[in-house]
Design a protein around this motif. Structure first.
Motif, mmCIF file in Angstrom:
data_model
loop_
_atom_site.group_PDB
_atom_site.id
_atom_site.type_symbol
_atom_site.label_atom_id
_atom_site.label_comp_id
_atom_site.label_asym_id
_atom_site.label_seq_id
_atom_site.Cartn_x
_atom_site.Cartn_y
_atom_site.Cartn_z
ATOM 1 N N GLU A 42 2.501 4.169 4.144
ATOM 2 C CA GLU A 42 2.921 2.978 3.619
ATOM 3 C C GLU A 42 4.003 2.147 4.260
ATOM 4 O O GLU A 42 5.057 2.979 4.849
ATOM 5 N N ARG A 46 6.758 5.779 3.071
ATOM 6 C CA ARG A 46 6.181 5.991 1.900
ATOM 7 C C ARG A 46 4.780 6.387 2.125
ATOM 8 O O ARG A 46 4.483 6.086 2.993
ATOM 9 N N TRP A 47 4.338 7.192 1.143
ATOM 10 C CA TRP A 47 2.799 7.493 1.533
ATOM 11 C C TRP A 47 1.998 7.396 0.214
ATOM 12 O O TRP A 47 2.423 7.430 -0.778
ATOM 13 N N ASP A 84 4.561 6.080 -7.588
ATOM 14 C CA ASP A 84 5.097 4.939 -8.297
ATOM 15 C C ASP A 84 4.154 4.663 -9.553
ATOM 16 O O ASP A 84 2.923 5.175 -9.808
ATOM 17 N N HIS A 97 0.822 6.128 -5.153
ATOM 18 C CA HIS A 97 1.473 5.348 -4.209
ATOM 19 C C HIS A 97 2.973 5.636 -4.186
ATOM 20 O O HIS A 97 3.354 6.506 -5.246
ATOM 21 N N GLY A 98 3.610 5.799 -3.135
ATOM 22 C CA GLY A 98 5.087 5.938 -3.412
ATOM 23 C C GLY A 98 5.561 7.365 -3.058
ATOM 24 O O GLY A 98 6.934 7.600 -3.291
ATOM 25 N N ARG A 100 7.215 9.968 -1.123
ATOM 26 C CA ARG A 100 8.464 10.135 -0.266
ATOM 27 C C ARG A 100 8.087 10.597 0.986
ATOM 28 O O ARG A 100 8.782 10.146 2.058
ATOM 29 N N THR A 101 7.341 11.726 1.087
ATOM 30 C CA THR A 101 7.274 12.487 2.609
ATOM 31 C C THR A 101 5.688 12.708 2.762
ATOM 32 O O THR A 101 4.816 12.742 1.749
#
Length: 131
Positions: A42, A46-47, A84, A97-98, A100-101
């Motif tokens: 993303e 983000r992933w 998220d 979503h969202g 972090r790694t």
């Protein structure tokens, strides 16, 4: 492209960033009658984690108890701000979503994939109840 093993090691979860990569991974899952799982990059480093059981065909079923465990794990991740708000919690399509790694996204995707085949061990380890 070979089907993903079950359980799928995190490093083998496909990166389906971009339309072409997504369609390729999704078509591969359909061709092998397997559960689709992938991660996507993303904006903002983000992933996203995605899984879909429709690709496995009508013979693939996920027990209600498994769906409940997956839903609870995803909601714990949202509550803990590891994913998220607005995550899709199934029962057929799952998305977070969202993350972090990339490493954490892969870990979550692999655990989700195993769970969708009935193996909740990796999910319990990856997203413990007392998160």
């Amino acid at each position: 492209m070979q089907p993903l093993p079950v359980p799928c090691p995190a490093h083998l979860v496909p990166d389906a960033t971009g339309t072409h990569a997504f369609h390729e991974a999704y078509r591969n899952a359909m061709a092998h009658h397997a559960v689709f799982v992938a991660i996507e990059s993303e904006p903002g480093q983000r992933w996203t984690v995605k899984a879909d059981t429709l690709t496995a065909g009508s013979g693939h079923t996920v027990a209600d108890a498994v769906n409940d465990a997956i839903r609870a794990a995803i909601l714990r991740l949202v509550d803990n701000r590891e994913a998220d708000f607005g995550a899709y919690t199934g029962p057929v399509y799952f998305m977070m979503h969202g993350v972090r790694t990339e490493e954490r996204a892969r870990e979550l995707a692999a655990a989700l994939h195993a769970a969708l085949y009935g193996d909740l061990e990796a999910l319990a380890r990856t997203v413990p109840p007392a998160l």
